[in-house]
Enzyme design. Structure first.
Site, mmCIF file in Angstrom:
data_model
loop_
_atom_site.group_PDB
_atom_site.id
_atom_site.type_symbol
_atom_site.label_atom_id
_atom_site.label_comp_id
_atom_site.label_asym_id
_atom_site.label_seq_id
_atom_site.Cartn_x
_atom_site.Cartn_y
_atom_site.Cartn_z
ATOM 1 N N GLU A 103 0.060 -3.844 1.239
ATOM 2 C CA GLU A 103 -0.086 -4.217 2.651
ATOM 3 C C GLU A 103 0.764 -5.430 2.997
ATOM 4 O OE1 GLU A 103 -2.879 -7.097 0.726
ATOM 5 O OE2 GLU A 103 -2.173 -5.050 0.344
ATOM 6 N N HIS B 267 0.227 -6.027 -3.904
ATOM 7 C CA HIS B 267 -0.303 -5.891 -2.548
ATOM 8 C C HIS B 267 0.641 -5.074 -1.661
ATOM 9 C CE1 HIS B 267 -3.751 -8.783 -2.408
ATOM 10 N NE2 HIS B 267 -3.133 -9.281 -3.473
ATOM 11 N N CYS C 246 -5.648 -5.228 -5.737
ATOM 12 C CA CYS C 246 -5.930 -6.545 -6.318
ATOM 13 C C CYS C 246 -7.421 -6.690 -6.608
ATOM 14 C CB CYS C 246 -5.395 -7.649 -5.408
ATOM 15 S SG CYS C 246 -5.284 -9.272 -6.212
#
Length: 231
Positions: free
Chosen positions: A208, A206, A89
């Protein structure tokens, strides 16, 4: 065997650094360390992650000030030596501003901040970041950005296609790539690209935030695992 050290860069305004460190620390034998933006010390990191957020408040342009930070001088040099770098990002935005990846990101097509689950599919599974995925496998990984509209001159896009540097594309739940499945207007539905050498990946979704079932999806976990197996 000693832990493999993986650096997570922290800029003023980073807000996904701890999320990223949590995902990294969940792998046996991998030790995350925070790399402060004002430092020149990579602390022996074998890979470097640039997390999401709003580095330096995203003043001027997203990632445009972060590129001048002392730590990025070291990251650029490390990438030149072949050290893997993953930008997520805002991290992708910083990689583009730093010249480690080609192209740029502008405001989303509808000029609105997007925070939602999205579908992407890997279209190049030969990179060190995607080796554990299947070609065109549909992944559910969230996005959260206001400037994720990837664009580049036609000759740059043609070069990315020619050298298999487009790694992820936005799609629907069945893997179909259309303008309707493109959340931000990115050319060719591009969600992530890799450099020619193959050691620098930037993407807007994302991973994560999709690293364990408790979060609703663990489709992002294999991106980290693919990388760590190469270290």
């Amino acid at each position: 065997m000693a832990d493999i050290t993986v650096g997570v860069v922290v800029f003023p305004g980073s807000n996904c650094d701890h999320d990223t460190m949590h995902a990294v620390a969940s792998f046996d034998g991998v030790k995350p360390v925070m790399l402060w933006h004002g430092s020149h010390d990579l602390q022996g990191a074998k890979a470097i992650l640039l997390p999401g957020g709003f580095s330096y408040g995203d003043y001027l342009r997203a990632g445009s000030i972060a590129r001048f930070s002392p730590i990025m001088k070291e990251v650029v040099e490390a990438a030149g030596r072949g050290i893997p770098v993953l930008g997520i990002c805002n991290g992708f935005q910083v990689l583009l501003e730093s010249g480690l990846l080609e192209g740029a990101l502008s405001k989303n097509r509808d000029k609105k901040f997007l925070c939602c689950d999205t579908f992407i599919k890997p279209v190049n599974c030969s990179t060190m970041f995607t080796s554990l995925y299947q070609q065109d496998e549909v992944l559910s990984i969230p996005i959260a950005h206001g400037e994720g509209n990837y664009f580049a001159p036609p000759e740059t896009v043609a070069s990315l296609l020619e050298h298999d540097q487009i790694v992820f594309r936005y799609c629907d739940a069945n893997g179909k790539v259309t303008d309707e499945t493109n959340p931000n207007g990115s050319v060719n539905n591009i969600a992530g690209i890799v450099n020619r050498a193959g050691n620098v990946l930037g993407l807007m979704p994302h991973p994560e935030r999709a690293s364990e079932k408790l979060l609703g999806s663990d489709d992002g976990r294999r991106m980290f695992e693919s990388l760590f197996r190469q270290l």
